[in-house]
Design an enzyme around this catalytic site. Sequence first.
Site, PDB file in Angstrom:
ATOM      1  N   HIS A  42       0.873  -1.184   0.000  1.00 58.59           N
ATOM      2  CA  HIS A  42       0.000   0.000   0.000  1.00 58.59           C
ATOM      3  C   HIS A  42       0.907   1.230   0.000  1.00 58.59           C
ATOM      4  O   HIS A  42       1.210   1.800   1.046  1.00 58.59           O
ATOM      5  CB  HIS A  42      -0.907   0.006   1.223  1.00 58.59           C
ATOM      6  CG  HIS A  42      -1.861  -1.145   1.274  1.00 58.59           C
ATOM      7  ND1 HIS A  42      -1.454  -2.437   1.493  1.00 58.59           N
ATOM      8  CD2 HIS A  42      -3.212  -1.184   1.133  1.00 58.59           C
ATOM      9  CE1 HIS A  42      -2.517  -3.235   1.476  1.00 58.59           C
ATOM     10  NE2 HIS A  42      -3.591  -2.498   1.261  1.00 58.59           N
ATOM     11  N   SER A 138       6.671   5.969   2.250  1.00 60.50           N
ATOM     12  CA  SER A 138       7.445   4.729   2.379  1.00 60.50           C
ATOM     13  C   SER A 138       8.218   4.359   1.097  1.00 60.50           C
ATOM     14  O   SER A 138       9.371   3.911   1.197  1.00 60.50           O
ATOM     15  CB  SER A 138       6.550   3.578   2.838  1.00 60.50           C
ATOM     16  OG  SER A 138       5.412   3.453   2.013  1.00 60.50           O
ATOM     17  N   GLU A 156      -0.314   0.447  -5.508  1.00 59.42           N
ATOM     18  CA  GLU A 156      -1.206   1.524  -5.049  1.00 59.42           C
ATOM     19  C   GLU A 156      -2.473   1.460  -5.889  1.00 59.42           C
ATOM     20  O   GLU A 156      -2.411   1.532  -7.106  1.00 59.42           O
ATOM     21  CB  GLU A 156      -0.506   2.888  -5.195  1.00 59.42           C
ATOM     22  CG  GLU A 156      -1.395   4.087  -4.964  1.00 59.42           C
ATOM     23  CD  GLU A 156      -2.161   4.071  -3.647  1.00 59.42           C
ATOM     24  OE1 GLU A 156      -1.552   3.823  -2.587  1.00 59.42           O
ATOM     25  OE2 GLU A 156      -3.393   4.280  -3.671  1.00 59.42           O
ATOM     26  N   GLY A 185      -2.739  -4.704  -3.372  1.00 64.07           N
ATOM     27  CA  GLY A 185      -1.525  -5.173  -2.698  1.00 64.07           C
ATOM     28  C   GLY A 185      -1.732  -6.459  -1.909  1.00 64.07           C
ATOM     29  O   GLY A 185      -0.830  -7.295  -1.818  1.00 64.07           O
ATOM     30  N   ASP A 205       0.682  -1.515   4.770  1.00 64.41           N
ATOM     31  CA  ASP A 205       0.286  -0.271   5.439  1.00 64.41           C
ATOM     32  C   ASP A 205      -1.025   0.246   4.845  1.00 64.41           C
ATOM     33  O   ASP A 205      -1.060   1.304   4.211  1.00 64.41           O
ATOM     34  CB  ASP A 205       1.427   0.746   5.255  1.00 64.41           C
ATOM     35  CG  ASP A 205       1.101   2.105   5.842  1.00 64.41           C
ATOM     36  OD1 ASP A 205       0.302   2.176   6.790  1.00 64.41           O
ATOM     37  OD2 ASP A 205       1.659   3.111   5.349  1.00 64.41           O
TER      38      ASP A 205
HETATM   39  N1  SAM Z   1       2.734   3.377   2.923  1.00 69.94           N
HETATM   40  C1  SAM Z   1       2.520   4.783   2.639  1.00 69.94           C
HETATM   41  C2  SAM Z   1       3.559   5.610   3.358  1.00 69.94           C
HETATM   42  O1  SAM Z   1       3.990   5.217   4.459  1.00 69.94           O
HETATM   43  O2  SAM Z   1       3.969   6.637   2.829  1.00 69.94           O
HETATM   44  C3  SAM Z   1       1.139   5.241   3.005  1.00 69.94           C
HETATM   45  C4  SAM Z   1       0.042   4.369   2.508  1.00 69.94           C
HETATM   46  S1  SAM Z   1      -1.564   4.885   2.930  1.00 69.94           S
HETATM   47  C5  SAM Z   1      -1.653   4.588   4.639  1.00 69.94           C
HETATM   48  C6  SAM Z   1      -2.507   3.547   2.271  1.00 69.94           C
HETATM   49  C7  SAM Z   1      -2.617   3.573   0.758  1.00 69.94           C
HETATM   50  O3  SAM Z   1      -3.149   2.317   0.320  1.00 69.94           O
HETATM   51  C8  SAM Z   1      -3.553   4.637   0.213  1.00 69.94           C
HETATM   52  O4  SAM Z   1      -2.844   5.440  -0.699  1.00 69.94           O
HETATM   53  C9  SAM Z   1      -4.676   3.849  -0.507  1.00 69.94           C
HETATM   54  O5  SAM Z   1      -5.126   4.469  -1.683  1.00 69.94           O
HETATM   55  C10 SAM Z   1      -3.973   2.555  -0.814  1.00 69.94           C
HETATM   56  N2  SAM Z   1      -4.834   1.338  -0.926  1.00 69.94           N
HETATM   57  C11 SAM Z   1      -6.011   1.080  -0.302  1.00 69.94           C
HETATM   58  N3  SAM Z   1      -6.374  -0.198  -0.532  1.00 69.94           N
HETATM   59  C12 SAM Z   1      -5.405  -0.751  -1.303  1.00 69.94           C
HETATM   60  C13 SAM Z   1      -5.177  -2.059  -1.832  1.00 69.94           C
HETATM   61  N4  SAM Z   1      -6.046  -3.050  -1.607  1.00 69.94           N
HETATM   62  N5  SAM Z   1      -4.051  -2.290  -2.552  1.00 69.94           N
HETATM   63  C14 SAM Z   1      -3.155  -1.289  -2.776  1.00 69.94           C
HETATM   64  N6  SAM Z   1      -3.308  -0.033  -2.295  1.00 69.94           N
HETATM   65  C15 SAM Z   1      -4.413   0.231  -1.563  1.00 69.94           C
END
Ligand code: SAM
Length: 331
Positions: A42, A138, A156, A185, A205
């Site tokens: 994520h 991240s 993402e 993810g 995440d």
């Molecule tokens: N890991 C990032 C960081 O630390 O900079 C922040 C991530 S943020 C908490 C979670 C992200 O996951 C969001 O941008 C959202 O759009 C994305 N997301 C939500 N469900 C998802 C999925 N099933 N697979 C991939 N990305 C997803």
Amino acid sequence: MFSYRHAFHAGNHADVLKHTTLIALMKYLTQKDTALTVIDTHAGAGLYRLDGDYTETSGEAQEGVFRLFSASNVPAAHAVPASTASKKVATSKAAGAAITAGEALAPALQDYADLLRGLNPQFATSGDLAHLKIYPGSPFIEQQFLSGRDKLKLFELHPTDFKSLTGNIAQLGVGRQVTVACEDGFEVLKTFLPPPARRAMVLCDPSYEIKSDYARVAACMGDAVKRFATGTYVVWYPIIPRPEAHDLPRKLKTLATKAGRSWLNATLTVKSSKLTTDEAGDVKRPGLPASGMFVINPPHTLKAELQAALPQMVARLGQDRNAGFTLDHGG
Ligand code: SAM
């Protein structure tokens, strides 16, 4: 479509805990000669502006990274409530930590500060927080530590953040070493395990915007450990009054223990989770009060690094007497 956008939250206290831990992990895991595959399930947008519309609207970085590096803000650390303590838990009270103005940062926080300085040259030279404008997500943190043999795979699902992430990564000019895909993810992780050189770190995440995310994290990690038992699996989770959130670290602990793997669980609380009433009589939500990082197969160095860094996070980011940390490990 999801409404969560990490830009609103970039640099908040949860990011401070998450990214400090991530840096410590990446630093250790990229020291070895064998190739490492890093999978960020994520990824978010990869890079954020702290002076942009999103961050200015929410101001969460003010309670996170800005507060951390504001020299004047160094209150004493507080103990976590006794109910959260357990046998192997170190708490802010147990660490006896109160920091004083000017005290040197713990090495893990120093590494975090250095990484931010690297991205903000004017902040680096002046130390003026007004020049702290770029915040790494991240993907950028992970990428900074890679050497030629390592690979980074980013996922993402939000189309706008995926577009931003693609553009931000393209600017790095790192070619096929870093790949970006607009895929789920949770679903794709299994296709990369075990990795070719049998060394991997996975960051999971999610935004936990959908209640089912909690169960999906546990299921995904359980499956990943079965496919590749020696990988390092890192999960960020919110600590909020909701049964699924409460159960997640317990589920992760159980699955790691059943698989015979070591684990570490670090939590940071900055304020009470209770609703408050303002002068006009309106009920106010406190915002995210606490979060945790659960690591399966942590490097042996991680506990000591966090043991030194967490009291300083509490001292600098704590907002009321509920502030504290726990550091629990097993296996
Ligand atoms: N890991 C990032 C960081 O630390 O900079 C922040 C991530 S943020 C908490 C979670 C992200 O996951 C969001 O941008 C959202 O759009 C994305 N997301 C939500 N469900 C998802 C999925 N099933 N697979 C991939 N990305 C997803």
